[in-house]
Design a protein around this motif. Structure first.
Motif: not given
Lengths: 121, 1161
Positions: B451-478
């Motif tokens: 995590l420290r070594s790189q900047s984390l781009s919001p890739h397609e289907s990543s949690a980051f992308r979800r957050l950018i798009e929905t701006k709501t909490p994301l819960h992944i059970a598995d």
């Protein structure tokens, strides 16, 4: 004996009028023209009454009256001032000098006679 | 019983039953007591008055009996007093005495005394009869009192210390007829007294007129000769007896002879002046009352007892259920909710108990449901308390370490992972394009490194992308099952494979709706997070945003604070300058110096300057420089004022009218001073113009010797300094103006004061010398000259000559006095000719003249000449001189011109006054001459007139013989004309005396009726001759008057004479009235009257209404004028009321008493 009256008067006409008046009324009149003469006549004749003009030459009537009244035997002779000083206070001045009566000039002979009769009857 | 239950009972201060009982008892006893008290009072009064009444009657009866007893004895003795009895033989008389003794047992001895007081006969039961003993009684009261009072009663005496006796003497009928004396035993009275019975212990007694006891049931008291006059009832009765006041013969309580309290009543025996008292001890008299009092008391006690018993019983009956109710309520209150109160009284208390029971049931029900609810809620609360505590801790961290964002984040992650049962967590920040990890918690090392070594781009289907798009909490059970891992999204893959992440929550960090980061926690097993756990993380995320914001704000605040601190510095400096400005309004230079010094310091400049505009040029006003040779620089600046222009910063600012900065002077094409030795160091310059309103008045400039541009702030600051400089200059200018106008004002005041002094001198003093001296002195003083003088102009030889001098040396004055300088030879003449002031600023350089030479010799250097001219006429000149050369102030010239006009005025006044005085004197002399002339004329005219009138009268009187009728007529005409002439002469004389003020009044007492009488008698014949009625009305009660009788007579004579003269028919009259201390003498006629227009004129001299009439009627026309003057001399008035054709009335109103002698008309 008729009463003797000495008239001291420097005006001839006045003397004449008084003389005519008094003699016609039965008085004896002797006359003087100046004050000094008057005093001398009074001393000499001792008249019963003196008619004294006030404005006289040399010594005036006031002075003459004072002198007459200063002589004891003449003191009792009444003096009537007959004067043309007819202003207020003039009568008092004659009284102060010793006059016993006062007749203002111009006099009415009748009034003068009445005044004379007051003193010598 | 528990404490809770006891508490309400403790509040019962007084039992209900006790209250009831108390109320009963109180009511009953009140009624009984009131009733008893009223009864008592009434019966006491009645008992007392009835007892007294009985006593009164007894006393009365006893008194009557005693009196009757004495009267009978007196009557019995009486028959021995008749004349025929005395004439009987001695034996006969003795026999009669013996018979009398027998008939009247009370008499023990009889004595007959003859008219001369000698005893004739004495018959006694106790001794031998004595005949003609001749014992002398003439001085004995038995004889003397009987003779004077006819009957005499002796005081009571005791014979043999056992029986009371009294002597009764009765005088015989007739003149000097003798007396019969009887000794009477008074035991009978005792019998009467003892017989009086009142109650058990009541008694009666008799006292004589002196208060001695005569009879009493207790004989011993009587024999002891007891004096009872000190007993109050006896004293009162004796007093009443003396005043014969029966009204006081009433009973009262008193102290009896034995000292007991008694009711007492008495009756008098007036004939003997004895008093019968009947007394009864109060205790006995009031016995029935006391009995009734006892009965009432007993009744009251019984009533109270009954009331108490009844009250208690009633109260108890009522209180029992209430107490049961109270006990039940206590138990319910203590928590026994299944208890029920059992009361069956059927009244309100039972209803109340039912209500209590019902309430208890409801309470019991709600209590049980509440318990289960509380249990559930407690569990919830415990959990949320945990969350809350965590949140609070986080918040505390956020608040306590605002600048340590890292530790805040870490603390949040720690709490979140702990509370949500997660293995690790991370916080990412988003910069708009990529995420970067900001904080970590328990992250496995490899994953952390990733995590420290790189900047984390919001890739397609990543949690980051979800957050950018929905701006709501994301819960992944598995994570393996969820999208991302299968698509090999690198971050997710790293999470699963490096971190072993199986389930996670990621919450966006939102600042005003913008995504700024993410908060994530991870579990290494696939397990769902609870809803509240997601909420908690969301809260933490919000807190993180706040922390981030806080930190940013803190940074900004710090920056602002440091900026503010700097501003405060600047403000303080400005304040200092302002302070100096306000403190030293006069010392403008100090202010400007402070300004340049402060400006240089605050603007970090080497040099600061202020220039002031003078005309078109700008001159140095203040300078501050850090350069070593400031003085020579100052000198340079002084010598080089600049003009507005582009050659310098100041010039440009002046030209442009705004702040100008030259960033680098050496690279400025227009800058002109690149080579000047003082100016060539100047690199960066700023200049700000100084404006007063629209007008530029200067420039302030700051200069750096290095190319460092001034910040806008510094330029603003300089602008502030520019404003302050303007204010300071303005202040200084205003102050200077104020000072000047004050000085001018002071000067004007001084001028005015001098003028007023001079004016006063001119108007108050007609002494020309005083006036001129005042003027010269004031002129010298006011102009600050060393000396001054007034010269007089002599028209005769056209020369000026010294008049008055002030401040000049005595030698100079005496020298000037000797000089008469021709008008052509002196400036005085020129000044007078042209009527202008001439100022000689330097006497030494002016053309020479005699006066000037004298002044120069005396050491004077300058002079001011003001001519004294009025209406083209020269009076002289006013000159002031100074020892110093120089011009005179315009104001001095002005004031001297004013003084000059004042002087002219004064000179004219003085001359006018002199002329008036002279005229007055001449007039007076002329008037005296006239009066003398008139007096002489009067006398001279009188003398011939005396002759004319005298002769005429002698002629008429017939002294010179009888005249013919015609001659007599002519003579009468002569007389009448002579008299008229005399009147004329008198009038003229009077008038001349009035005019000369010589007519004086001779004030004396006079009687107005006498005056009127003399006037009437003098004119009576005239009126008669014209057939006119002459009426006069003079009140009888006129007061004695004071005035000049002769003159008043003259006035009235004139008025009445005129009235007769001008009236042809009808009536003339004179009447006198008086009021307010004044006479009002009215002279009326029925003549032709006077027109209104003429009424005022007739009192003037030589005026008559109608000259033709005058000629017909005669008269000088002076009479009324003289009358008016005489009346006025008396302090009175003369007036006329008239109407043409209706006659005239003249009124003379004069004070009744003229006290002051009027000296002049």
């Amino acid at each position: 004996m008729s009463k003797r009256i000495l008239v001291i008067e420097d005006t001839e006409d006045n003397r004449t009028i008084i003389r005519d008046l008094l003699t016609s009324a039965g008085y004896e009149m002797i006359e003087a023209v100046t004050g000094e003469e008057g005093v001398a006549m009074a001393a000499e004749h001792k008249p019963d009454l003196i008619l004294m003009d006030i404005q006289l030459p040399v010594i005036d009537g006031y002075e003459a009256t004072r002198r007459i009244k200063a002589i004891p035997e003449l003191k009792g002779i009444p003096v009537i001032a007959v004067t043309s000083y007819a202003l207020a206070g003039d009568e008092q001045k004659t009284r102060d000098a010793g006059c016993d009566g006062y007749v203002a000039k111009p006099f009415s002979p009748r009034q003068l006679l009445a005044k004379v009769r007051e003193f010598v009857g | 019983m528990s404490a809770a239950a006891a508490a309400p009972r403790g509040r019962v201060r007084m039992r209900l039953s006790f209250k009831f009982a108390l109320a009963f008892v109180g009511l009953v006893s009140l009624v009984l007591i009131v009733n008893g008290a009223v009864n008592m009072w009434l019966s006491y009064d009645e008992a007392k008055s009835s007892a007294v009444r009985v006593q009164q009657e007894k006393a009365q009866a006893a008194a009557e009996r005693i009196e009757q007893f004495v009267s009978e004895i007196e009557q019995q003795i009486g028959w021995t007093t008749h004349a025929q009895w005395s004439a009987g033989t001695l034996d006969q008389r003795r026999y009669d005495f013996v018979r009398l003794l027998r008939q009247v047992p009370a008499i023990t001895e009889l004595v007959q005394i003859d008219g001369s007081g000698k005893e004739q006969l004495k018959v006694s039961r106790l001794a031998m009869d004595v005949v003609a003993s001749g014992t002398d009684y003439s001085n004995d009261p038995r004889f003397a009192k009987a003779v004077s009072d006819k009957v005499w009663f002796s005081p009571v005496y005791f014979r043999k210390e056992s029986e009371p006796y009294m002597t009764i003497s009765v005088a015989h009928v007739g003149r000097n007829a003798g007396v019969t004396v009887a000794e009477v035993n008074l035991k009978f009275i005792w019998d009467v007294i003892t017989a009086i019975k009142i109650g058990k212990s009541g008694y009666a007694y008799v006292v004589d007129s002196r208060g001695r006891l005569i009879a009493h049931p207790d004989i011993s008291l009587v024999l002891r000769d007891t004096d009872l006059s000190r007993l109050p009832q006896v004293a009162d009765a004796l007093a009443a007896l003396k005043t014969h006041d029966p009204a006081t013969n009433t009973a009262a309580t008193a102290t009896g002879p034995q000292g007991a309290s008694v009711l007492t009543a008495y009756s008098a025996i007036p004939r003997l002046n004895w008093l019968v008292f009947v007394e009864l001890p109060i205790r006995e008299a009031m016995a029935p009352v006391y009995t009734s009092l006892l009965q009432t008391g007993a009744l009251l006690g019984l009533g109270l007892l009954l009331a108490a018993v009844a009250g208690t019983l009633l109260a108890r009956r009522m209180a029992v259920p209430i107490r049961r109710l109270q006990a039940g309520a206590d138990r319910l209150g203590a928590g026994e909710l299944d208890y029920r109160i059992g009361i069956r009284t059927g009244d309100e208390i039972e209803v109340l108990a039912d209500r209590f029971n019902k309430m208890a049931g409801q309470l019991q029900e709600s209590h049980s449901t509440l318990e289960s609810k509380v249990e559930a809620r407690t569990h919830d609360l415990a959990e949320s308390l945990e969350f809350q505590t965590a949140t609070a801790e986080v918040l505390r961290t956020v608040a306590s370490s605002p600048d340590d964002l890292q530790s805040v984040f870490e603390s949040m992650l720690e709490k979140a992972t702990d509370l949500c049962d997660a293995q690790f967590g991370a916080l990412y920040l988003y910069d708009g394009s990529a995420f970067a990890v900001a904080a970590m918690r328990n992250l496995p090392a490899t994953y952390a490194d990733f995590l420290r070594s790189q900047s984390l781009s919001p890739h397609e289907s990543s949690a980051f992308r979800r957050l950018i798009e929905t701006k709501t909490p994301l819960h992944i059970a598995d994570t393996i099952e969820a999208p991302g891992y299968k698509e090999r999204e690198p971050v997710r893959v790293a999470a699963v494979e490096l971190g072993g992440v199986r389930s996670m929550i990621a919450v966006p960090l939102l600042k005003k709706g913008e995504l700024v980061g993410a908060f994530a926690i991870y579990r290494q097993e696939p397990r769902s997070f609870a809803e509240n756990q997601i909420a908690l993380v969301t809260t933490f995320a919000d807190q993180a945003v706040i922390a981030i914001e806080n930190t940013r704000l803190l940074g900004e605040l710090r920056q602002r604070t440091s900026e503010l601190a700097r501003s405060v510095d600047e403000l303080t400096a400005t304040g200092d300058v302002l302070k100096i400005i306000s403190r030293s309004t006069v010392e403008l230079q100090t202010v400007l110096n402070t300004l340049v010094e402060t400006a240089a310091r605050l603007c970090d400049a080497h040099t600061a300057l202020i220039f002031r505009r003078r005309g078109d040029e700008y001159h140095l006003a203040a300078l501050h420089t850090t350069a070593s040779d400031m003085e020579s620089f100052r000198e340079y600046c002084r010598e080089h004022p600049f003009l507005p222009g582009s050659g310098s910063a100041a010039g440009r600012a002046a030209l442009a009218g705004r702040a100008i900065q030259i960033p680098d002077a050496l690279n400025d094409p227009d800058y002109m001073f690149k080579d000047e030795p003082w100016v060539k160091n100047f690199r960066t310059l700023v200049a700000v113009p100084l404006f007063r309103g629209e007008e530029a008045i200067g420039v302030i400039s700051v200069i750096r010797h290095a190319v460092i541009p001034f910040t806008p702030k510094q330029i603003d600051l300089l602008t502030t300094f520019a404003d302050q400089a303007v204010i300071a200059m303005e202040n200084a200018r205003l102050f200077e103006e104020l000072r000047q106008s004050s000085a001018e004002l002071a000067r004007s005041v001084e001028d005015l004061r001098a003028l007023s002094v001079v004016g006063q001198a001119v108007t108050s003093s007609l002494d020309l010398r005083v006036v001129l001296e005042t003027i010269v002195a004031r002129a010298v003083e006011l102009s600050g000259a060393d000396g001054g003088a007034i010269f007089r102009y002599r028209r005769a030889d056209h020369c000026f000559q010294l008049w008055h001098a002030v401040g000049l040396e005595a030698a100079l004055i005496s020298k000037l006095r000797e000089m008469a300088v021709h008008e052509e030879e002196t400036e005085l003449g020129h000044a007078a000719r042209d009527n202008v002031p001439i100022e000689i600023a330097d006497l030494a350089t002016a053309p020479s003249g005699p006066l000037r030479r004298a002044a120069l010799l005396a050491g004077y250097k300058s002079a001011l000449i003001v001519p004294l001219v009025r209406s083209e006429r020269v009076f002289g000149a006013l000159v002031i001189q100074r020892r110093a050369a120089g011009r005179f102030a315009p104001s001095t010239v002005d004031i001297l011109q004013t003084f000059a006009s004042q002087s002219v005025l004064a000179i004219q006044n003085a001359r006018l006054f002199r002329e008036i005085e002279e005229k007055g004197r001449q007039l007076e002399i002329a008037s005296q001459h006239k009066s003398q002339f008139l007096a002489n004329m009067s006398h001279e005219l009188r003398t011939p007139l005396n002759a004319i009138l005298g002769y005429a009268e002698l002629l008429v009187d017939g002294i010179y013989g009888e005249l013919s009728e015609k001659a007599r007529g002519v003579l009468e005409r002569v007389q009448s004309n002579g008299k008229h002439l005399l009147g004329l002469i008198n009038d003229v004389l009077d008038l001349s005396k009035i005019e000369a003020g010589q007519l004086t009044l001779t004030i004396e007492d006079y009687a107005m009726p006498a005056v009127v009488h003399s006037v009437v008698s003098a004119t009576e014949s005239l009126a008669k001759a014209k057939g006119l009625t002459l009426a006069s009305a003079v009140p009888r009660d006129l007061p004695l008057a004071r005035g000049d009788e002769r003159r008043l007579t003259q006035v009235l004579l004139n008025l009445l004479g005129n009235a007769i003269k001008f009236t042809d028919a009808g009536e003339v009259g004179i009447s006198v009235g008086f009021a307010d201390g004044r006479f009002d003498v009215a002279v009326r006629d029925t003549g032709p009257g006077i027109a209104a227009a003429d009424q005022a004129r007739i009192f003037e001299e030589f005026q008559q209404v109608d000259n033709s009439n005058t000629r017909r009627k005669g008269g000088t026309g002076l009479g009324l004028s003289i009358s008016k003057k005489i009346v006025e001399l008396h302090g009175g008035t003369i007036s006329v009321e008239s109407e043409l054709g209706k006659g005239s009335t003249f009124h003379v109103v004069i004070p009744i008493r003229v006290e002051r002698k009027e000296e002049a008309a």
